[in-house]
Enzyme design. Structure first.
Site, PDB file in Angstrom:
ATOM      1  N   TYR A  26      57.775  34.554   9.587  1.00  0.00           N
ATOM      2  CA  TYR A  26      58.767  35.310   8.796  1.00  0.00           C
ATOM      3  C   TYR A  26      59.877  34.358   8.330  1.00  0.00           C
ATOM      4  CZ  TYR A  26      61.103  39.540   7.147  1.00  0.00           C
ATOM      5  OH  TYR A  26      61.672  40.515   6.360  1.00  0.00           O
TER       6      TYR A  26
ATOM      7  N   LYS B  55      67.331  38.401   6.079  1.00  0.00           N
ATOM      8  CA  LYS B  55      67.565  39.760   6.614  1.00  0.00           C
ATOM      9  C   LYS B  55      68.805  39.785   7.512  1.00  0.00           C
ATOM     10  CE  LYS B  55      64.098  42.111   4.782  1.00  0.00           C
ATOM     11  NZ  LYS B  55      64.371  42.962   3.585  1.00  0.00           N
TER      12      LYS B  55
HETATM   13  P1  NAD Z   1      56.782  46.311  -1.823  1.00  0.00           P
HETATM   14  O1  NAD Z   1      56.060  45.086  -2.252  1.00  0.00           O
HETATM   15  O2  NAD Z   1      56.188  47.600  -2.156  1.00  0.00           O
HETATM   16  O3  NAD Z   1      58.295  46.268  -2.353  1.00  0.00           O
HETATM   17  C1  NAD Z   1      59.006  45.081  -2.550  1.00  0.00           C
HETATM   18  C2  NAD Z   1      59.716  45.241  -3.871  1.00  0.00           C
HETATM   19  O4  NAD Z   1      60.590  44.133  -4.123  1.00  0.00           O
HETATM   20  C3  NAD Z   1      58.740  45.307  -5.051  1.00  0.00           C
HETATM   21  O5  NAD Z   1      58.933  46.523  -5.733  1.00  0.00           O
HETATM   22  C4  NAD Z   1      59.144  44.132  -5.900  1.00  0.00           C
HETATM   23  O6  NAD Z   1      59.004  44.385  -7.289  1.00  0.00           O
HETATM   24  C5  NAD Z   1      60.593  43.981  -5.515  1.00  0.00           C
HETATM   25  N1  NAD Z   1      61.164  42.679  -5.890  1.00  0.00           N
HETATM   26  C6  NAD Z   1      60.853  41.440  -5.421  1.00  0.00           C
HETATM   27  N2  NAD Z   1      61.548  40.504  -6.076  1.00  0.00           N
HETATM   28  C7  NAD Z   1      62.326  41.154  -6.981  1.00  0.00           C
HETATM   29  C8  NAD Z   1      63.259  40.739  -7.978  1.00  0.00           C
HETATM   30  N3  NAD Z   1      63.538  39.443  -8.200  1.00  0.00           N
HETATM   31  N4  NAD Z   1      63.878  41.696  -8.731  1.00  0.00           N
HETATM   32  C9  NAD Z   1      63.592  42.993  -8.538  1.00  0.00           C
HETATM   33  N5  NAD Z   1      62.713  43.454  -7.631  1.00  0.00           N
HETATM   34  C10 NAD Z   1      62.090  42.539  -6.858  1.00  0.00           C
HETATM   35  O7  NAD Z   1      56.951  46.148  -0.233  1.00  0.00           O
HETATM   36  P2  NAD Z   1      57.801  46.972   0.843  1.00  0.00           P
HETATM   37  O8  NAD Z   1      57.205  46.594   2.134  1.00  0.00           O
HETATM   38  O9  NAD Z   1      57.904  48.394   0.447  1.00  0.00           O
HETATM   39  O10 NAD Z   1      59.229  46.268   0.766  1.00  0.00           O
HETATM   40  C11 NAD Z   1      60.441  46.979   0.549  1.00  0.00           C
HETATM   41  C12 NAD Z   1      61.521  46.494   1.506  1.00  0.00           C
HETATM   42  O11 NAD Z   1      61.160  46.860   2.826  1.00  0.00           O
HETATM   43  C13 NAD Z   1      61.737  44.981   1.516  1.00  0.00           C
HETATM   44  O12 NAD Z   1      63.126  44.721   1.607  1.00  0.00           O
HETATM   45  C14 NAD Z   1      61.056  44.563   2.791  1.00  0.00           C
HETATM   46  O13 NAD Z   1      61.619  43.379   3.319  1.00  0.00           O
HETATM   47  C15 NAD Z   1      61.370  45.754   3.658  1.00  0.00           C
HETATM   48  N6  NAD Z   1      60.561  45.880   4.863  1.00  0.00           N
HETATM   49  C16 NAD Z   1      59.192  45.901   4.789  1.00  0.00           C
HETATM   50  C17 NAD Z   1      58.432  46.037   5.938  1.00  0.00           C
HETATM   51  C18 NAD Z   1      56.926  46.035   5.885  1.00  0.00           C
HETATM   52  O14 NAD Z   1      56.298  45.736   6.903  1.00  0.00           O
HETATM   53  N7  NAD Z   1      56.291  46.380   4.768  1.00  0.00           N
HETATM   54  C19 NAD Z   1      59.063  46.167   7.180  1.00  0.00           C
HETATM   55  C20 NAD Z   1      60.473  46.158   7.239  1.00  0.00           C
HETATM   56  C21 NAD Z   1      61.206  46.014   6.063  1.00  0.00           C
HETATM   57  O1  0WE Z   2      60.043  41.735   4.503  1.00  0.00           O
HETATM   58  C1  0WE Z   2      58.837  41.688   4.614  1.00  0.00           C
HETATM   59  C2  0WE Z   2      58.013  40.935   3.595  1.00  0.00           C
HETATM   60  C3  0WE Z   2      58.808  40.407   2.453  1.00  0.00           C
HETATM   61  C4  0WE Z   2      58.107  39.386   1.617  1.00  0.00           C
HETATM   62  C5  0WE Z   2      56.736  39.350   1.430  1.00  0.00           C
HETATM   63  C6  0WE Z   2      56.162  38.377   0.608  1.00  0.00           C
HETATM   64  C7  0WE Z   2      54.669  38.249   0.440  1.00  0.00           C
HETATM   65  C8  0WE Z   2      54.304  37.550  -0.851  1.00  0.00           C
HETATM   66  C9  0WE Z   2      58.880  38.443   0.993  1.00  0.00           C
HETATM   67  N1  0WE Z   2      58.346  37.486   0.205  1.00  0.00           N
HETATM   68  C10 0WE Z   2      57.008  37.442  -0.008  1.00  0.00           C
HETATM   69  N2  0WE Z   2      56.522  36.466  -0.805  1.00  0.00           N
HETATM   70  C11 0WE Z   2      55.222  36.433  -1.197  1.00  0.00           C
HETATM   71  O2  0WE Z   2      54.805  35.476  -1.897  1.00  0.00           O
HETATM   72  N3  0WE Z   2      58.226  42.289   5.688  1.00  0.00           N
HETATM   73  C12 0WE Z   2      59.049  42.833   6.727  1.00  0.00           C
HETATM   74  C13 0WE Z   2      56.755  42.324   5.880  1.00  0.00           C
HETATM   75  C14 0WE Z   2      56.377  41.122   6.661  1.00  0.00           C
HETATM   76  O3  0WE Z   2      56.220  39.928   6.054  1.00  0.00           O
HETATM   77  C15 0WE Z   2      55.931  38.989   7.045  1.00  0.00           C
HETATM   78  C16 0WE Z   2      55.912  39.630   8.291  1.00  0.00           C
HETATM   79  C17 0WE Z   2      56.207  41.005   8.040  1.00  0.00           C
HETATM   80  C18 0WE Z   2      56.328  42.084   9.050  1.00  0.00           C
HETATM   81  C19 0WE Z   2      55.691  37.629   6.932  1.00  0.00           C
HETATM   82  C20 0WE Z   2      55.413  36.902   8.100  1.00  0.00           C
HETATM   83  C21 0WE Z   2      55.392  37.519   9.334  1.00  0.00           C
HETATM   84  C22 0WE Z   2      55.634  38.894   9.457  1.00  0.00           C
END
Ligand code: NAD
Ligand code: 0WE
Length: 276
Positions: A164, A171
């Protein structure tokens, strides 16, 4: 899971807000949007670039929304245009959902100290942390007193999660920003909170190498012995963005099946699956 219906209610009746971060139907922002819509909220959406419009437009239409703004958070012109559109169409808003994160793929693997570049660090913090401060400031300018904002974060800010890496640092900055924003906007009764979700299978979680291991480990080591349901994240967002959340601000609320609360898992499947 994602297809379940949300019970109808009126907790968000008369409230209008912006959802940033829907990419497709698996996005956490989409689960939140459906929950808020089921409680009577009126929604506007941003999407990142034309490639995503094809996916986001039908979703927005399905909740009766006709405000769709292209917005890349690194581009001030698109940020200006988004909030100008909201001001022109609605005048005032009541809430903001920020669900945006990005780090270069090369920054999310291997050694943090070796692989984190100046550019990678800057860009991850810009897109994943500063964007909430920026959107929050613009939203507050047109927000009714008593409004609320929510962002999405992850445990990697508090503890080391392999790969991560710089996203964990971003974060941590996002959660600290949440507290400072809460202090600034508190006198206007505007609340600012973060939801720390456990791993959920979205586009953002799809690209990660260690995905299988992570979902298995989280399931086994969490208090509830299960992965995080996006419906629970949506429920927390409803609480924090509605008047149910009165007096709650500057908080990072974990919705992760209790994974964050466990110091050492019970003997059982996890222990048995690990070599001595
Ligand atoms: P997702 O890919 O559906 O959403 C991520 C969004 O970020 C996308 O809609 C993408 O278009 C947008 N984005 C990225 N770069 C951008 C930019 N320059 N301008 C505008 N938009 C941009 O994935 P998600 O998992 O729903 O992620 C949403 C949030 O939840 C993120 O902040 C992620 O860190 C957080 N989160 C995700 C998880 C997980 O496991 N999926 C867990 C905890 C927190
Ligand atoms: O916040 C996230 C993921 C956010 C994210 C994901 C990507 C994938 C594609 C940010 N940048 C990128 N760039 C890319 O090119 N999470 C909380 C989901 C997540 O991502 C991980 C996790 C978990 C959980 C990455 C490594 C280890 C654990």
């Amino acid at each position: 899971m994602a297809e379940q219906n949300f019970p109808q209610g009126q907790l968000m009746a008369g409230k209008r807000g912006l959802i940033m971060g829907v990419a497709n139907k698996n996005s956490i922002a989409w689960a939140i949007a459906r929950q808020l819509s089921a409680q009577g909220a009126e929604l506007a959406f941003t999407y990142q670039g034309d490639a995503l419009l094809r996916r986001v437009k039908p979703l927005a239409e399905s909740v009766g929304s006709d405000i769709l703004c292209e917005c890349d958070v690194t581009n001030d012109d698109t940020m200006d245009a988004t909030f100008k559109t909201l001001k022109d169409k609605w005048g005032k808003i009541d809430f903001l959902v920020h669900a945006i994160a990005f780090a270069g793929k090369d920054q999310l693997a291997g050694s943090f100290i070796e692989n984190t570049t100046r550019e990678g660090f800057k860009s991850a913090l810009d897109i994943s942390a500063y964007s909430f401060v920026d959107a929050g400031r613009r939203a507050a300018e047109i927000m009714n007193d008593g409004g609320a904002m929510v962002t999405l974060t992850y445990l990697g800010s508090e503890r080391v999660i392999p790969n991560y890496n710089v996203m964990g640092v971003a974060k941590a900055a996002l959660e600290a920003s949440t507290r400072y924003m809460a202090a600034d906007l508190g006198p206007r009764q505007i609340r600012v909170n973060a939801i720390s979700a456990g791993p959920i299978k979205t586009l953002a979680a799809a690209g990660i190498g260690s995905g299988r291991h992570m979902f298995r480990f989280n399931k086994a080591a969490s208090a509830m012995q299960d992965n995080t349901d996006p419906m629970g994240v949506a429920g927390a967002a409803l609480y924090l963005l509605s008047d149910l959340g009165l007096s709650c601000t500057g908080e990072t609320h974990h919705v992760d099946g209790g994974f964050h609360a466990i110091g050492m898992p019970q003997e059982g499947p996890l222990r048995e699956s690990m070599p001595d």
